[in-house]
Design a protein around this motif. Structure first.
Motif, PDB file in Angstrom:
ATOM      1  N   ALA A   3       0.838  -1.204   0.000  1.00  0.00           N
ATOM      2  CA  ALA A   3       0.000   0.000   0.000  1.00  0.00           C
ATOM      3  C   ALA A   3       0.860   1.237   0.000  1.00  0.00           C
ATOM      4  O   ALA A   3       1.826   1.328   0.763  1.00  0.00           O
ATOM      5  N   ASP A   4       0.492   2.202  -0.865  1.00  0.00           N
ATOM      6  CA  ASP A   4       1.242   3.459  -0.875  1.00  0.00           C
ATOM      7  C   ASP A   4       0.562   4.522  -0.015  1.00  0.00           C
ATOM      8  O   ASP A   4       1.084   5.609   0.170  1.00  0.00           O
ATOM      9  N   ALA A   5      -0.634   4.200   0.530  1.00  0.00           N
ATOM     10  CA  ALA A   5      -1.339   5.062   1.485  1.00  0.00           C
ATOM     11  C   ALA A   5      -1.678   6.437   0.930  1.00  0.00           C
ATOM     12  O   ALA A   5      -1.695   7.416   1.647  1.00  0.00           O
ATOM     13  N   GLU A   6      -1.969   6.521  -0.368  1.00  0.00           N
ATOM     14  CA  GLU A   6      -2.445   7.780  -0.933  1.00  0.00           C
ATOM     15  C   GLU A   6      -3.925   7.965  -0.588  1.00  0.00           C
ATOM     16  O   GLU A   6      -4.705   7.018  -0.598  1.00  0.00           O
ATOM     17  N   LEU A   7      -4.329   9.200  -0.299  1.00  0.00           N
ATOM     18  CA  LEU A   7      -5.724   9.500  -0.007  1.00  0.00           C
ATOM     19  C   LEU A   7      -6.354  10.266  -1.165  1.00  0.00           C
ATOM     20  O   LEU A   7      -5.659  10.873  -1.964  1.00  0.00           O
ATOM     21  N   GLY A   8      -7.680  10.231  -1.210  1.00  0.00           N
ATOM     22  CA  GLY A   8      -8.381  11.068  -2.167  1.00  0.00           C
ATOM     23  C   GLY A   8      -9.250  10.306  -3.141  1.00  0.00           C
ATOM     24  O   GLY A   8     -10.145  10.885  -3.767  1.00  0.00           O
ATOM     25  N   GLY A   9      -9.038   9.021  -3.319  1.00  0.00           N
ATOM     26  CA  GLY A   9      -9.873   8.240  -4.222  1.00  0.00           C
ATOM     27  C   GLY A   9     -11.137   7.773  -3.520  1.00  0.00           C
ATOM     28  O   GLY A   9     -11.413   8.108  -2.370  1.00  0.00           O
ATOM     29  N   PHE A  10     -11.905   6.949  -4.219  1.00  0.00           N
ATOM     30  CA  PHE A  10     -13.134   6.412  -3.643  1.00  0.00           C
ATOM     31  C   PHE A  10     -12.875   5.167  -2.814  1.00  0.00           C
ATOM     32  O   PHE A  10     -13.748   4.685  -2.099  1.00  0.00           O
ATOM     33  N   GLY A  11     -11.689   4.626  -2.907  1.00  0.00           N
ATOM     34  CA  GLY A  11     -11.317   3.433  -2.146  1.00  0.00           C
ATOM     35  C   GLY A  11      -9.815   3.294  -2.144  1.00  0.00           C
ATOM     36  O   GLY A  11      -9.109   3.950  -2.918  1.00  0.00           O
ATOM     37  N   GLY A  12      -9.311   2.440  -1.268  1.00  0.00           N
ATOM     38  CA  GLY A  12      -7.870   2.226  -1.184  1.00  0.00           C
ATOM     39  C   GLY A  12      -7.505   0.839  -1.676  1.00  0.00           C
ATOM     40  O   GLY A  12      -8.230  -0.130  -1.430  1.00  0.00           O
ATOM     41  N   PHE A  13      -6.390   0.742  -2.373  1.00  0.00           N
ATOM     42  CA  PHE A  13      -5.922  -0.538  -2.894  1.00  0.00           C
ATOM     43  C   PHE A  13      -4.885  -1.149  -1.953  1.00  0.00           C
ATOM     44  O   PHE A  13      -4.141  -0.438  -1.281  1.00  0.00           O
ATOM     45  N   PHE A  14      -4.859  -2.489  -1.949  1.00  0.00           N
ATOM     46  CA  PHE A  14      -3.797  -3.196  -1.243  1.00  0.00           C
ATOM     47  C   PHE A  14      -3.394  -4.401  -2.071  1.00  0.00           C
ATOM     48  O   PHE A  14      -4.249  -5.172  -2.533  1.00  0.00           O
ATOM     49  N   ASP A  15      -2.076  -4.579  -2.239  1.00  0.00           N
ATOM     50  CA  ASP A  15      -1.513  -5.662  -3.046  1.00  0.00           C
ATOM     51  C   ASP A  15      -0.956  -6.743  -2.119  1.00  0.00           C
ATOM     52  O   ASP A  15       0.126  -6.570  -1.534  1.00  0.00           O
ATOM     53  N   LEU A  16      -1.694  -7.843  -1.945  1.00  0.00           N
ATOM     54  CA  LEU A  16      -1.258  -8.907  -1.042  1.00  0.00           C
ATOM     55  C   LEU A  16       0.028  -9.564  -1.525  1.00  0.00           C
ATOM     56  O   LEU A  16       0.867  -9.973  -0.703  1.00  0.00           O
ATOM     57  N   LYS A  17       0.203  -9.674  -2.819  1.00  0.00           N
ATOM     58  CA  LYS A  17       1.427 -10.282  -3.345  1.00  0.00           C
ATOM     59  C   LYS A  17       2.634  -9.433  -2.990  1.00  0.00           C
ATOM     60  O   LYS A  17       3.683  -9.951  -2.579  1.00  0.00           O
ATOM     61  N   ALA A  18       2.495  -8.109  -3.121  1.00  0.00           N
ATOM     62  CA  ALA A  18       3.600  -7.210  -2.777  1.00  0.00           C
ATOM     63  C   ALA A  18       3.908  -7.272  -1.288  1.00  0.00           C
ATOM     64  O   ALA A  18       5.035  -6.991  -0.869  1.00  0.00           O
ATOM     65  N   ALA A  19       2.913  -7.630  -0.479  1.00  0.00           N
ATOM     66  CA  ALA A  19       3.119  -7.742   0.968  1.00  0.00           C
ATOM     67  C   ALA A  19       3.782  -9.061   1.346  1.00  0.00           C
ATOM     68  O   ALA A  19       4.097  -9.271   2.522  1.00  0.00           O
ATOM     69  N   GLY A  20       3.979  -9.952   0.371  1.00  0.00           N
ATOM     70  CA  GLY A  20       4.718 -11.180   0.620  1.00  0.00           C
ATOM     71  C   GLY A  20       3.877 -12.403   0.923  1.00  0.00           C
ATOM     72  O   GLY A  20       4.415 -13.439   1.328  1.00  0.00           O
ATOM     73  N   TYR A  21       2.557 -12.339   0.690  1.00  0.00           N
ATOM     74  CA  TYR A  21       1.693 -13.470   1.002  1.00  0.00           C
ATOM     75  C   TYR A  21       1.513 -14.375  -0.218  1.00  0.00           C
ATOM     76  O   TYR A  21       1.449 -13.907  -1.358  1.00  0.00           O
ATOM     77  N   THR A  22       1.429 -15.676   0.060  1.00  0.00           N
ATOM     78  CA  THR A  22       1.288 -16.674  -0.994  1.00  0.00           C
ATOM     79  C   THR A  22      -0.142 -17.195  -1.096  1.00  0.00           C
ATOM     80  O   THR A  22      -0.752 -17.195  -2.162  1.00  0.00           O
ATOM     81  N   ASP A  23      -0.679 -17.651   0.024  1.00  0.00           N
ATOM     82  CA  ASP A  23      -2.039 -18.195   0.063  1.00  0.00           C
ATOM     83  C   ASP A  23      -2.735 -17.665   1.319  1.00  0.00           C
ATOM     84  O   ASP A  23      -2.989 -18.411   2.270  1.00  0.00           O
ATOM     85  N   PRO A  24      -3.052 -16.380   1.344  1.00  0.00           N
ATOM     86  CA  PRO A  24      -3.519 -15.762   2.589  1.00  0.00           C
ATOM     87  C   PRO A  24      -5.012 -15.912   2.831  1.00  0.00           C
ATOM     88  O   PRO A  24      -5.815 -16.008   1.900  1.00  0.00           O
ATOM     89  N   LEU A  25      -5.367 -15.930   4.091  1.00  0.00           N
ATOM     90  CA  LEU A  25      -6.729 -15.722   4.531  1.00  0.00           C
ATOM     91  C   LEU A  25      -6.831 -14.279   5.011  1.00  0.00           C
ATOM     92  O   LEU A  25      -5.936 -13.795   5.711  1.00  0.00           O
ATOM     93  N   LEU A  26      -7.901 -13.589   4.648  1.00  0.00           N
ATOM     94  CA  LEU A  26      -8.121 -12.233   5.122  1.00  0.00           C
ATOM     95  C   LEU A  26      -8.927 -12.272   6.417  1.00  0.00           C
ATOM     96  O   LEU A  26      -9.841 -13.077   6.575  1.00  0.00           O
ATOM     97  N   VAL A  27      -8.570 -11.396   7.339  1.00  0.00           N
ATOM     98  CA  VAL A  27      -9.262 -11.276   8.624  1.00  0.00           C
ATOM     99  C   VAL A  27      -9.612  -9.805   8.809  1.00  0.00           C
ATOM    100  O   VAL A  27      -8.763  -8.936   8.600  1.00  0.00           O
ATOM    101  N   ALA A  28     -10.844  -9.525   9.188  1.00  0.00           N
ATOM    102  CA  ALA A  28     -11.285  -8.141   9.333  1.00  0.00           C
ATOM    103  C   ALA A  28     -11.791  -7.884  10.743  1.00  0.00           C
ATOM    104  O   ALA A  28     -12.330  -8.779  11.403  1.00  0.00           O
TER     105      ALA A  28
END
Length: 363
Positions: free
Chosen positions: A37-62
């Motif tokens: 995540a580059d943490a830019e503000l101003g859009g309608f939503g924020g993007f996150f790249d799980l692959k760039a974060a180093g995950y292979t087969d992740p489960l998401l938890v909220a």
């Protein structure tokens, strides 16, 4: 005669103030950038790249949460700068107990009339919490709602998403009889029980802007407003090593109601209240309110913000790693066969000098 022309600002909502706030807090969000995540503000939503974060087969938890009436203390005593840390802490600590690394956070700030200076201080605290926990502040919402809040009031909500590699999540199924319970020290009241704290303050006439009766070097308000401790960075390496069987975040319901949430049927947690020194703030609250032991155990964390279940053979290494990471760690009990629940007990002599707990059982 022409009809009166109405505007949104005349109704109490300033679009310009909202835009100015977004511009002011953008650098705060940018400072929380992390891989994915580059943490830019101003859009309608924020993007996150799980692959760039180093995950292979992740489960998401909220997780999502608020700060409760601790916000009112921050408002009444101009302590806006760190209340945002509480907001992040309540979410990310709930993620780490699942074994998940917090990845990104979004906040919701609602008020009657936007005071950009106050809002910026609050969001700065949120950004601090994100940096402490290693997650990116990728978005949020500021709501200006005239008539919904008293002058100067605001409320906060937070939403956080984390990830854990499939098969590494903590669900409590590894907990076994004989496991040892470790307790990580809290930083204070954290973010639960403040309706009772505020009721005591009003009824007892506390002078919050004066030194605490139990600490002449610090104002009582500063003890009460101390942010919730964030345990993410100290716990994550130990979780990933496979040495933690379960974690319980001690929030509303205290030790009695939170520890059983991570226990399988047929197992019971027994906690020795003499295993750690009762914080002076907790003893003060109990004495001031003549609070029954069971009520203390269900309302406040009583000095323990996180409980870990670990195998007996791993206690020494886990404790050493957590101490090295800056945590204060106590061996506070064990898991035994029995009805799912938690018993907190301490000797009458020891607790009469500290906070007078009795044996309390939650079925």
């Amino acid at each position: 005669m022409s009809e009166k022309s109405y505007s949104y600002e005349q109704a109490g909502v300033s679009i310009a103030a909202g835009n100015a706030l977004v511009k002011a807090i953008a650098p705060l969000a940018k400072a929380t950038a992390r891989p994915g995540a580059d943490a830019e503000l101003g859009g309608f939503g924020g993007f996150f790249d799980l692959k760039a974060a180093g995950y292979t087969d992740p489960l998401l938890v909220a997780a999502n949460d608020g700060v409760g009436t601790k916000v009112k203390l921050a408002i009444d005593h101009d302590r806006h700068d760190r209340i945002g840390i509480d907001l992040v802490a309540m979410c990310v600590n709930d993620l780490i107990v699942q074994g998940a690394e917090p990845l990104f956070f979004l906040d919701y700030f609602a008020t009657g009339k936007l005071d950009s200076g106050v809002a910026e201080r609050v969001v700065a605290g949120i950004a601090d919490g994100c940096r402490i926990s290693g997650c990116a502040l990728i978005g949020g919402e500021t709501a200006e709602m005239p008539g919904m809040y008293a002058a100067g009031d605001y409320d906060l909500a937070g939403f956080c998403v984390g990830a854990v590699e499939r098969g590494q999540q903590l669900t409590g199924d590894r907990v076994a009889a004989g496991d040892v319970l470790l307790g990580l020290a809290s930083s204070g009241v954290h973010s639960n029980g403040y309706s009772l704290v505020r009721r005591l303050a009003a009824d007892k006439g506390w002078k919050l802007d004066r030194p605490a009766l139990f600490d002449a070097d610090r104002l009582l308000i500063d003890h009460l407003i101390e942010p919730t401790r964030i345990y993410v960075k100290s716990l994550l390496p130990v979780i990933r090593s496979g040495r933690i069987h379960a974690l319980a975040h001690i929030t509303g319901g205290g030790l009695l109601e939170n520890v059983p949430r991570v226990l399988p049927k047929g197992l019971h947690a027994r906690i020795d209240a003499d295993a750690w020194e009762q914080p002076r703030l907790m003893a003060f609250l109990q004495a001031q309110g003549n609070i029954e032991p069971g009520e203390m155990a269900r309302t406040f964390n009583c000095g323990i913000g996180m409980v870990l279940a670990v195998a007996a053979d791993d206690v020494a290494s886990v404790q050493a790693d957590l101490v090295a990471a800056g945590e204060t760690v106590h061996v506070i009990g064990a898991i035994e066969p029995g009805e799912r629940g938690c018993t907190v007990q301490g000797s009458a002599e020891a607790w009469s000098a500290r906070a007078a707990w009795e044996a309390v059982h939650l079925a």
